[in-house]
Design a protein around this motif. Structure first.
Motif, short mmCIF file in Angstrom:
data_model
loop_
_atom_site.label_atom_id
_atom_site.label_comp_id
_atom_site.label_asym_id
_atom_site.label_seq_id
_atom_site.Cartn_x
_atom_site.Cartn_y
_atom_site.Cartn_z
N ARG A 26 0.81 -1.23 0.00
CA ARG A 26 0.00 0.00 0.00
C ARG A 26 0.83 1.27 0.00
O ARG A 26 0.41 2.30 -0.53
N ILE A 27 2.00 1.23 0.65
CA ILE A 27 2.82 2.45 0.72
C ILE A 27 3.99 2.45 -0.27
O ILE A 27 4.82 3.34 -0.24
N SER A 45 12.31 7.29 6.90
CA SER A 45 12.38 8.62 6.29
C SER A 45 11.08 9.36 6.62
O SER A 45 10.08 8.74 7.01
N VAL A 46 11.08 10.66 6.47
CA VAL A 46 9.89 11.46 6.72
C VAL A 46 8.76 11.01 5.79
O VAL A 46 7.60 10.88 6.21
N GLU A 47 9.10 10.74 4.54
CA GLU A 47 8.09 10.29 3.57
C GLU A 47 7.47 8.97 4.02
O GLU A 47 6.25 8.79 3.96
N PHE A 48 8.30 8.04 4.48
CA PHE A 48 7.81 6.75 4.96
C PHE A 48 6.84 6.94 6.12
O PHE A 48 5.76 6.35 6.16
N VAL A 49 7.24 7.77 7.07
CA VAL A 49 6.40 8.02 8.25
C VAL A 49 5.05 8.61 7.84
O VAL A 49 4.00 8.16 8.32
N VAL A 63 3.62 10.58 12.90
CA VAL A 63 4.41 11.76 12.54
C VAL A 63 4.91 12.45 13.82
O VAL A 63 6.07 12.86 13.91
N ALA A 64 4.05 12.53 14.81
CA ALA A 64 4.42 13.19 16.08
C ALA A 64 5.57 12.44 16.77
O ALA A 64 6.41 13.07 17.41
N LEU A 65 5.62 11.13 16.64
CA LEU A 65 6.68 10.35 17.27
C LEU A 65 8.07 10.71 16.74
O LEU A 65 9.03 10.74 17.49
#
Length: 68
Positions: A26-27, A45-49, A63-65
């Motif tokens: 899915r991602i 990575s930020v994109e993965f998160v 994202v907050a984590l």
């Protein structure tokens, strides 16, 4: 990056009834990549998160984590 991201990702995924393979599909990441992040062997990575947060309907919790 916090070390609690991987376990939290796994917990959310299991809670939603999504397999590791299904989340990876899915991602658009490999199953191995997702597994390494869940076990803490690799940092996300930020994109993965962001993709995981959206796909698991986490409401920004993942994202907050990593941005804390």
């Amino acid at each position: 990056m916090t070390e609690s991201f991987g376990p939290r990702l796994r917990a959310l995924r299991v809670e939603r009834g999504i397999s590791l393979s299904e989340l990876a599909r899915r991602i658009y990441y490999s199953k191995g990549h997702v597994s390494r992040i869940e076990t803490g062997a690799q940092q996300p990575s930020v994109e993965f998160v962001r993709k995981c947060d959206a796909e698991l309907d986490a409401g920004g919790a993942l994202v907050a984590l990593v941005s804390a």
